[in-house]
Motif scaffolding. Structure first.
Motif, short mmCIF file in Angstrom:
data_model
loop_
_atom_site.label_atom_id
_atom_site.label_comp_id
_atom_site.label_asym_id
_atom_site.label_seq_id
_atom_site.Cartn_x
_atom_site.Cartn_y
_atom_site.Cartn_z
N LYS A 131 0.83 -1.19 0.00
CA LYS A 131 0.00 0.00 0.00
C LYS A 131 0.88 1.26 0.00
CE LYS A 131 -3.94 -2.20 0.32
NZ LYS A 131 -4.95 -2.17 -0.76
N THR A 132 0.49 2.23 -0.82
CA THR A 132 1.27 3.46 -0.93
C THR A 132 1.36 4.18 0.41
OG1 THR A 132 0.65 3.71 -3.25
CG2 THR A 132 1.48 5.67 -2.13
N LYS A 133 0.27 4.25 1.14
CA LYS A 133 0.27 4.96 2.41
C LYS A 133 1.21 4.30 3.42
CE LYS A 133 -3.84 2.59 4.24
NZ LYS A 133 -5.23 2.79 4.74
N GLU A 134 1.41 2.98 3.29
CA GLU A 134 2.33 2.28 4.18
C GLU A 134 3.77 2.71 3.91
OE1 GLU A 134 -0.39 -1.81 4.47
OE2 GLU A 134 1.37 -1.70 3.15
N PHE A 135 4.13 2.77 2.61
CA PHE A 135 5.49 3.20 2.29
C PHE A 135 5.69 4.67 2.63
CE2 PHE A 135 8.66 5.16 -0.45
CZ PHE A 135 9.76 4.36 -0.18
N LEU A 136 4.66 5.48 2.41
CA LEU A 136 4.77 6.91 2.71
C LEU A 136 5.04 7.12 4.19
CD1 LEU A 136 4.64 9.72 1.52
CD2 LEU A 136 2.17 9.71 1.92
N ALA A 137 4.40 6.32 5.04
CA ALA A 137 4.64 6.41 6.49
C ALA A 137 6.08 6.02 6.82
CB ALA A 137 3.64 5.53 7.24
N TRP A 138 6.57 4.96 6.16
CA TRP A 138 7.95 4.51 6.40
C TRP A 138 8.93 5.60 5.94
CZ3 TRP A 138 12.43 3.91 3.77
CH2 TRP A 138 13.43 3.13 4.36
N ALA A 139 8.69 6.16 4.76
CA ALA A 139 9.60 7.17 4.21
C ALA A 139 9.62 8.42 5.08
CB ALA A 139 9.19 7.52 2.78
N THR A 140 8.45 8.82 5.59
CA THR A 140 8.39 10.01 6.45
C THR A 140 9.21 9.79 7.71
OG1 THR A 140 6.19 10.55 5.61
CG2 THR A 140 6.85 11.57 7.69
N GLY A 141 9.13 8.60 8.26
CA GLY A 141 9.92 8.27 9.45
C GLY A 141 11.41 8.27 9.16
N ALA A 142 11.78 7.99 7.89
CA ALA A 142 13.19 7.97 7.50
C ALA A 142 13.70 9.34 7.06
CB ALA A 142 13.40 6.95 6.38
N GLY A 143 12.81 10.33 7.09
CA GLY A 143 13.21 11.68 6.71
C GLY A 143 13.07 11.98 5.24
N LEU A 144 12.35 11.14 4.52
CA LEU A 144 12.13 11.35 3.09
C LEU A 144 10.69 11.83 2.91
CD1 LEU A 144 13.77 8.02 1.87
CD2 LEU A 144 14.85 10.28 1.99
N ASP A 145 10.54 13.14 2.71
CA ASP A 145 9.20 13.72 2.70
C ASP A 145 8.69 14.12 1.33
OD1 ASP A 145 10.89 15.79 2.18
OD2 ASP A 145 10.37 16.99 3.94
N GLY A 146 9.41 13.78 0.29
CA GLY A 146 8.96 14.11 -1.05
C GLY A 146 9.51 15.41 -1.60
N SER A 147 10.27 16.14 -0.81
CA SER A 147 10.85 17.38 -1.29
C SER A 147 12.01 17.12 -2.25
CB SER A 147 11.33 18.24 -0.12
OG SER A 147 12.33 17.55 0.64
N GLN A 148 12.57 15.90 -2.20
CA GLN A 148 13.63 15.50 -3.11
C GLN A 148 13.32 14.12 -3.66
OE1 GLN A 148 17.13 16.02 -0.51
NE2 GLN A 148 17.68 17.79 -1.76
N THR A 149 13.80 13.86 -4.87
CA THR A 149 13.51 12.59 -5.52
C THR A 149 14.33 11.46 -4.91
OG1 THR A 149 15.14 13.08 -7.23
CG2 THR A 149 12.84 13.65 -7.69
N VAL A 150 13.77 10.25 -5.00
CA VAL A 150 14.38 9.07 -4.37
C VAL A 150 14.42 7.91 -5.37
CG1 VAL A 150 14.15 7.34 -2.54
CG2 VAL A 150 13.57 9.74 -2.07
N LEU A 151 15.55 7.22 -5.42
CA LEU A 151 15.65 5.97 -6.16
C LEU A 151 15.63 4.85 -5.12
CD1 LEU A 151 16.08 4.31 -8.74
CD2 LEU A 151 18.54 4.58 -8.42
N LEU A 152 14.61 4.01 -5.18
CA LEU A 152 14.45 2.91 -4.23
C LEU A 152 14.80 1.61 -4.93
CD1 LEU A 152 13.39 1.77 -1.50
CD2 LEU A 152 11.13 1.63 -2.58
N VAL A 153 15.77 0.89 -4.38
CA VAL A 153 16.23 -0.36 -4.98
C VAL A 153 15.99 -1.50 -4.00
CG1 VAL A 153 18.16 -1.56 -6.07
CG2 VAL A 153 18.01 0.93 -6.20
N THR A 154 15.10 -2.41 -4.36
CA THR A 154 14.79 -3.54 -3.50
C THR A 154 14.24 -4.68 -4.34
OG1 THR A 154 13.40 -4.33 -1.67
CG2 THR A 154 12.52 -2.54 -3.01
N ALA A 155 14.46 -5.91 -3.89
CA ALA A 155 13.91 -7.07 -4.58
C ALA A 155 12.49 -7.37 -4.11
CB ALA A 155 14.81 -8.29 -4.33
N ASN A 156 12.03 -6.66 -3.07
CA ASN A 156 10.70 -6.89 -2.52
C ASN A 156 9.65 -6.23 -3.43
OD1 ASN A 156 8.29 -6.80 -0.99
ND2 ASN A 156 9.46 -6.97 0.90
N GLU A 157 8.89 -7.06 -4.14
CA GLU A 157 7.90 -6.55 -5.08
C GLU A 157 6.81 -5.75 -4.38
OE1 GLU A 157 5.69 -5.54 -8.29
OE2 GLU A 157 7.71 -6.39 -8.30
#
Length: 211
Positions: A131-157
């Motif tokens: 779910k998008t809202k689940e990742f958004l919550a994780w990213a916010t906790g990690a300090g990634l708030d959308g003000s800068q672009t992110v490349l996410l690399v993971t094997a987890n589909e």
């Protein structure tokens, strides 16, 4: 030797990780990105030559005794609708770049993000199940708030599915990690398996795809 930040599965900083990465050489990065872009070019641009245009090949009028310049058929390049001289034709723009340079470029791209403190390694993505809202919550906790672009690399589909709807996140599987996408995004986030796969790829001597 550079120090990387390792995030816990909840997105909080857990520890530091020491890694050996080369000094950044902008020219090497330029060469690798140019090679990648050349491989991606479709090379389908084409124009019609004199022999391809849909005109009769009959001579326009007699060669002599008209008082006019001599001409052949209406498909000549000097006429409107005629063929193009030396126009583009389908071609392959790709070329070979040594594997050592490609690997060095990937290592330098990682080093470039690391020296700016914008390379994060995540031990996991707790609570992210597609779910998008689940990742958004994780990213916010990690300090990634959308003000800068992110490349996410993971094997987890499921994690990639959760993040791909966000306009400021680009997702890749570990085998797709490449210099161009790293440099295009301002932050680079890899999970631990992706980081280990990248290290193995840089250390291997076998054939590789895009750097």
């Amino acid at each position: 030797m550079v120090t990387l930040s390792v995030l816990s599965a909840k997105g909080q900083k857990a520890r530091d990780l020491e890694a050996t990465l080369p000094e950044v050489n902008p020219h090497v990065l330029y060469e690798v990105v140019k090679w990648q872009m050349a491989k991606r070019r479709a090379g389908t641009a084409a124009t019609k030559t004199r022999g391809m245009v849909n005109f009769t090949t009959k001579k326009m009028y007699s060669q002599k005794h008209t008082g006019r310049a001599r001409h052949g058929d209406y498909g000549a390049p000097i006429f409107v609708g005629g063929g193009t001289v030396f126009g583009p034709q389908p071609r392959d723009y790709s070329y070979t770049l040594p594997k050592k340079v490609r690997k060095l470029g990937l290592a330098m791209a990682l080093a470039d993000r690391a020296k700016d403190g914008k390379l994060l390694i995540a031990e996991g993505f707790e609570g992210v199940n597609g779910k998008t809202k689940e990742f958004l919550a994780w990213a916010t906790g990690a300090g990634l708030d959308g003000s800068q672009t992110v490349l996410l690399v993971t094997a987890n589909e499921l994690v990639r599915r959760a993040a791909r709807n966000l306009p400021w996140v680009r997702t890749l599987a570990p085998e797709g990690l490449n210099v161009y996408d790293i440099l295009r995004q301002e932050w680079l986030v890899l999970d631990m398996p992706a980081w280990e796969a990248a290290q193995a790829r840089l250390a291997s001597q076998g054939k590789g795809g895009e750097a």
